[in-house]
Structures are given as C-alpha cells and as structure tokens.
Design a protein around this motif. Structure first.
Motif, PDB file in Angstrom:
ATOM      1  N   LEU A  72       0.829  -1.203   0.000  1.00 10.94           N
ATOM      2  CA  LEU A  72       0.000   0.000   0.000  1.00 10.94           C
ATOM      3  C   LEU A  72       0.859   1.247   0.000  1.00 10.94           C
ATOM      4  O   LEU A  72       0.626   2.192  -0.742  1.00 10.94           O
ATOM      5  N   ASN A  73       1.904   1.243   0.818  1.00 11.24           N
ATOM      6  CA  ASN A  73       2.774   2.412   0.912  1.00 11.24           C
ATOM      7  C   ASN A  73       3.604   2.624  -0.352  1.00 11.24           C
ATOM      8  O   ASN A  73       4.052   3.731  -0.617  1.00 11.24           O
ATOM      9  N   HIS A 122      -4.085   5.967  -3.753  1.00  8.52           N
ATOM     10  CA  HIS A 122      -5.116   4.940  -3.782  1.00  8.52           C
ATOM     11  C   HIS A 122      -6.487   5.578  -3.926  1.00  8.52           C
ATOM     12  O   HIS A 122      -6.770   6.612  -3.317  1.00  8.52           O
ATOM     13  N   GLU A 123      -7.309   4.952  -4.748  1.00  5.08           N
ATOM     14  CA  GLU A 123      -8.670   5.434  -4.930  1.00  5.08           C
ATOM     15  C   GLU A 123      -9.472   5.173  -3.663  1.00  5.08           C
ATOM     16  O   GLU A 123      -9.309   4.156  -2.989  1.00  5.08           O
ATOM     17  N   PHE A 124     -10.382   6.096  -3.344  1.00  2.00           N
ATOM     18  CA  PHE A 124     -11.235   5.926  -2.172  1.00  2.00           C
ATOM     19  C   PHE A 124     -12.401   4.993  -2.486  1.00  2.00           C
ATOM     20  O   PHE A 124     -13.009   5.078  -3.558  1.00  2.00           O
ATOM     21  N   HIS A 135      -5.719  12.332   1.012  1.00  2.44           N
ATOM     22  CA  HIS A 135      -5.112  12.916  -0.183  1.00  2.44           C
ATOM     23  C   HIS A 135      -4.989  14.420   0.005  1.00  2.44           C
ATOM     24  O   HIS A 135      -5.929  15.080   0.471  1.00  2.44           O
ATOM     25  N   PHE A 136      -3.826  14.965  -0.371  1.00  2.00           N
ATOM     26  CA  PHE A 136      -3.577  16.396  -0.235  1.00  2.00           C
ATOM     27  C   PHE A 136      -3.328  17.001  -1.616  1.00  2.00           C
ATOM     28  O   PHE A 136      -2.547  16.477  -2.407  1.00  2.00           O
ATOM     29  N   TYR A 137      -3.999  18.116  -1.875  1.00  5.44           N
ATOM     30  CA  TYR A 137      -3.812  18.877  -3.109  1.00  5.44           C
ATOM     31  C   TYR A 137      -3.327  20.269  -2.730  1.00  5.44           C
ATOM     32  O   TYR A 137      -3.937  20.931  -1.872  1.00  5.44           O
TER      33      TYR A 137
END
Length: 554
Positions: free
Chosen positions: A336-337, A342-344, A405-407
C-alpha cells in the motif's frame, strides 16, 4: 444564504476567468538571428552549424548535466546523458548577439502574455547544453509540479525558461510541456540545420525531452527573471474588465455594510485558485505569470479602488476516505505504501485551508487559516486529478484502512478591508511586525488613516487579551477605567496567544503611535519579562513628540 451573495461569487469568478492572456509555452524559428560567436575555454572558437569534430571537442570539455526529481538533484547517465557547460566555461563573443537576445525576449514576452512586456524581463544565461544521439531527459509524471524546489526556480524572481537552439542538424529532441491537463510539443528538428530556434515555458510547467535520434542538439538556456516593477498601476487595463470587477466588489461591499443580522450571509473572504504554482520566494504580485499576472493586476486595481485587500496564499485541499485492503497478503501494508496513491472506496471528510498567507508584495502575514467550501470560487475542481501527497493510516478498527489525499495550489484571497482584522486574528501564527507595519503605513494615507488607526488599536487590544493571564494587581496599583478587566478573560484567538516578548515590543511601539499610554502599560504587564531596552528611547521620543497630557493623565 442570500441570492445576491451567490451572484457575487459566480460573477467574480466569471469576470476573472474571461481575462485571458498568452500561453504557458511557445516556440518558433529565429529568422535572421546572429551567430553568437561561441568560444569555449580549452577549445577556442566553435563553428556553427556544429560539425562532428567540434561536437566531439564539446563533449570532452563538458560534464554530465544533473536532473531534478522532487526536491533532490541527481546525476545518472543511465537516465539522462545530456552534457553541459557553465557560463564560466564559454563566451558569446559576437557583439550583435545581445540584439538577437533582446528580440527573442520581446517575442516570448508577447506570446506568454507578460503584462509589462520585455522591459520587465531580464534574461540570465544559465547553461550551454549538448544533447548527443540517444541522450534524453526522463519522462516526468503528468501531475502538476509544485514550485517548492531550488532546482525549478534557479534564481530569485525567475518565472520562465528560455531555450535558444543553435545551428546544428538533428532529428528528435522534441520538448513536451504540460500544465495540468494541457499539453504542447515544441520542435527544434528541421529549424536548426542552418538557423536558430527558440522555445520558452513557464517555470512550473512539467516538461520532458525526447531522444535525439541523430545529429547533435546544441542549445543555450536562459532564466527569465522579473525585474522589480514597484507598485506602479497597470497602464494597459481595458476598461470593461476593470469596470466588471469594480461592480461586483462594490456590491459585495454594500452587502457587507448593510448586513442586519447573523442570519444574513455575506462572504467574509473568497479564494481564487491561480493557474500556476509558485514557491514562497516568488509568491507576489510582480512575480506572477501569464493569466495569473494579468488577472490579479486587474483585481489589485479594483481592490484598491473599492476598499478590499488582496493576499496570496498556499492553499491545501485534503480528502480522507477508506481504501481497499487485502488482509490475506502479509505484506499488504508495504504494498500500500509503495503505491503512488489509492482510490477511495468511501469519502469520509474534506477540509480546506490556507497554509501560508502573503501580502501582495510577498511578505508573509499569517499561517494556517481554515476555509469553508463556500468561500472557494468555482474554478477549484480536483475531480480526476492525482493528489500531490498521500498519507495512509493503515488499518483503523471498524473503518478499515484510511488514507488522506492532499492537493496544493497557489491562490488569491480577496476580502473587504473591514474584515481584515477578523481574517488575521483566526490564524494559528501571525507575523505581528508585518501586520503592524502595514497599518502604520496606511495611517499615512489620508483616505485610510481613520479606519487603519482604529484597526491598529483593536489589534493591540486583541494581542493584550490573548497574552493576558489572571494575576493580582501590582502592589500599589489602582484598577481604573483603563484596566483591561472589562475585556474577555479567556481569549479564543489562536495565533496571538503565541506572540513573543520581542513581538510585544512592536505592539508597544504601536501604542506610542496611537498616543495610548494605557495600552502601553498593559503591554508591559502581560510581557513575561521586561520589554526590550531599545523600546525606552522610543518611549522618551513619544513623550516628547506627542500630547504629554495624555500620558500624564493615563
């Protein structure tokens, strides 16, 4: 929510979006360009078009060019075989070359939509690059590159890269440039057999270079740098754009003045996401690019005329949600890392925040201010865009595995000047010195003096309240009408409670400018130690220059 508020938000976004200018990248032939008179130390004159012999000599005199990846710089010949010479290793001896350079800078300024034209740009020679057959740059991700690395902005004020391809026959070597979902291909093949060509793109544009299949690609690279233009107003503003922005800000200001109750909704601020990304070193009005520069120049004019503030900020949008998990895989967490993101499966929460806020001249003002989704103009859509960062929390009980997730984007922040104190006071960190300096400067402006003076007084009181701790009156002191006991005991202000004694000294100086000895006394009382000694000569000058009776009666 009032209908007019919705009109203000939609109209402001629409009026900004229709202001258009230039491209994010450009290229073309340089007809009639002078021979630069290339002279390389250790080799001598290099003839153009480039011959095989001179190319071999250049190759031996050069060193491998590094490439940037994230915040790091690498030299890896298996990835990038391009060779380079620094400006100290070569000269451009033809006295006619500066004239050619001036011509191409003018073309690039016009085609990229630089507001003040070539007169506002300085071209700084960066490298001489030699692309040998089969040498290439790595193909980069299609995601937007955030301007947070020194490898992107190579000099203060740099906003774009200029490449001049010198006469040298070659095939391949196309430059592919991307900005968000737009892509262009810039060619030098076929343009440089006997002449020169130019290519240019804004500094935050994601770019890659395809393989040189035959021959040699020889280019000069320049950093295009904004020269400081001061605070001059825009000379070429078209009246319709300016009038549209004036109209919507005037309506917003009217609603803000006439609000009758808390049930009447009026925007305290609005956030407009910019087209380009900027590092903290280049986030100011004079260093913006293309559409951003033109739009914010119009907006700055309208804000000044209608009593609004214009700030710039680093914006963060975060989404958290559950992601797929595989409990049968013992190395599931490591896998995973290793993934990019990754899609929610299910979205749990979204948050909007201003990480760092800057004045329009680039001075940092505050950090960490929360936003409401309604305050963000409609040009902020992250649907289908890969995040800039991801944090994975792993398995968390019944919720399974969660990730965030960060934008990150750069934005303009618009608010009525009457709302500025509220805006600043909710920040986690505040640059007290910068804020006070701004208010003191505005107090010199007859049109702003009264309002700025009142704002400064309130700010000083808020700092004192935030720093106040319950304590017994000093021995021999008498509580009087100047005591701060009438103000709230517990402050909810986040950033001001962290004000240092050094910053309190600036508050103390501000009380001198306000002729408020009562506030200066309170500053001294809330300080954790004696105020800096250099404040006392200023106190003496305050007693000399101002109404002494105020101080005697205080």
């Amino acid at each position: 929510m009032a209908g007019n508020s919705l009109d203000i938000k939609g109209d402001l976004c629409n009026y900004l979006q229709v202001i258009d200018s230039g491209k994010f990248a450009t290229s073309g032939p340089l007809n009639g360009a002078s021979n630069p008179g290339l002279f390389v130390k250790g080799i001598g004159k290099v003839g153009l078009p480039l011959s095989e012999r001179d190319a071999a000599d250049l190759s031996r005199a050069s060193h491998e060019a590094p490439f940037g990846k994230g915040s790091e710089t690498f030299v890896d010949p298996t990835v990038r075989k391009t060779l380079e010479l620094n400006p100290s290793q070569f000269e451009l001896r033809n006295p006619a070359w500066p004239s050619t350079l001036h011509e191409v800078v003018g073309k690039v300024a016009q085609e990229l939509g630089v507001v003040d034209g070539a007169s506002s740009i300085r071209a700084e020679l960066h490298k001489l690059l030699l692309y040998e057959p089969e040498s290439m740059l790595p193909t980069l991700s299609t995601s937007v590159i955030i301007l947070s690395t020194s490898s992107t902005e190579k000099a203060p004020g740099m906003f774009a890269t200029l490449v001049i391809a010198l006469p040298s026959e070659h095939t391949g070597g196309r430059v592919i440039v991307q900005l968000r979902d737009e892509e262009q291909t810039l060619e030098t093949q076929g343009l440089c057999d006997f002449g020169c060509a130019y290519l240019a793109w804004y500094a935050d544009v994601n770019h890659s270079v395809s393989k040189v299949e035959s021959g040699y690609r020889l280019v000069l690279t320049y950093n295009l740098i904004h020269q400081a233009s001061g605070s001059s107003r825009v000379a070429s503003i078209l009246s319709d754009h300016k009038q549209n922005l004036d109209k919507v800000l005037a309506l917003w200001s009217k609603q803000d003045r006439e609000i009758k109750s808390h049930s009447d909704y009026v925007y305290e601020k609005m956030v407009y996401i910019l087209e380009h990304e900027y590092s903290e070193a280049n986030i100011c009005l004079d260093h913006l690019k293309g559409k951003d520069q033109l739009r914010t120049r119009y907006l700055s004019e309208a804000c000044q005329d209608q009593g609004f503030c214009l700030f710039f900020a680093q914006f963060e949008y975060s989404q958290s949600g559950t992601v797929d998990e595989n409990e049968d895989d013992p190395d599931w967490a490591d896998h995973l890392n290793d993934a990019d993101y990754h899609e929610f499966l299910n979205e749990l929460e979204s948050n909007w925040k201003l990480l760092t806020v800057f004045q329009s001249d680039g001075q940092q003002l505050a950090e960490d201010i929360d936003l409401e989704e309604e305050e963000i103009l409609e040009n902020a859509d992250f649907t289908g865009i890969e995040p800039d960062e991801e944090e994975c929390d792993g398995l968390t009980g019944n919720e399974g595995c969660t990730a965030t997730h960060f934008y990150h984007r750069t934005c303009a922040v618009i608010l009525p000047r009457t709302r500025r104190l509220n805006f600043v006071s909710v920040a986690r960190e505040i640059n007290v010195r910068e804020y006070i300096a701004t208010l003191l400067s505005e107090m010199q402006d007859e049109a702003l003096s009264i309002a700025s003076r009142e704002e400064l007084k309130k700010f000083c009181e808020m700092v004192i309240d935030a720093k106040k701790t319950p304590q017994k009156p000093r021995k021999g002191s008498v509580e009087d009408s100047y005591s701060f006991s009438w103000r709230k005991e517990e402050s909810e202000i986040k950033g001001l409670s962290r004000v240092s004694d050094e910053e309190l000294a600036f508050v103390g100086e501000a009380t001198l400018r306000l002729n408020r000895p009562d506030l200066l006394e309170e500053v001294a009382r809330v300080a954790s130690r004696m105020l800096p000694i250099d404040l006392f000569p200023k106190l003496g000058k305050g007693l000399t220059d101002r109404d002494v009776s105020l101080w005697q009666n205080g």
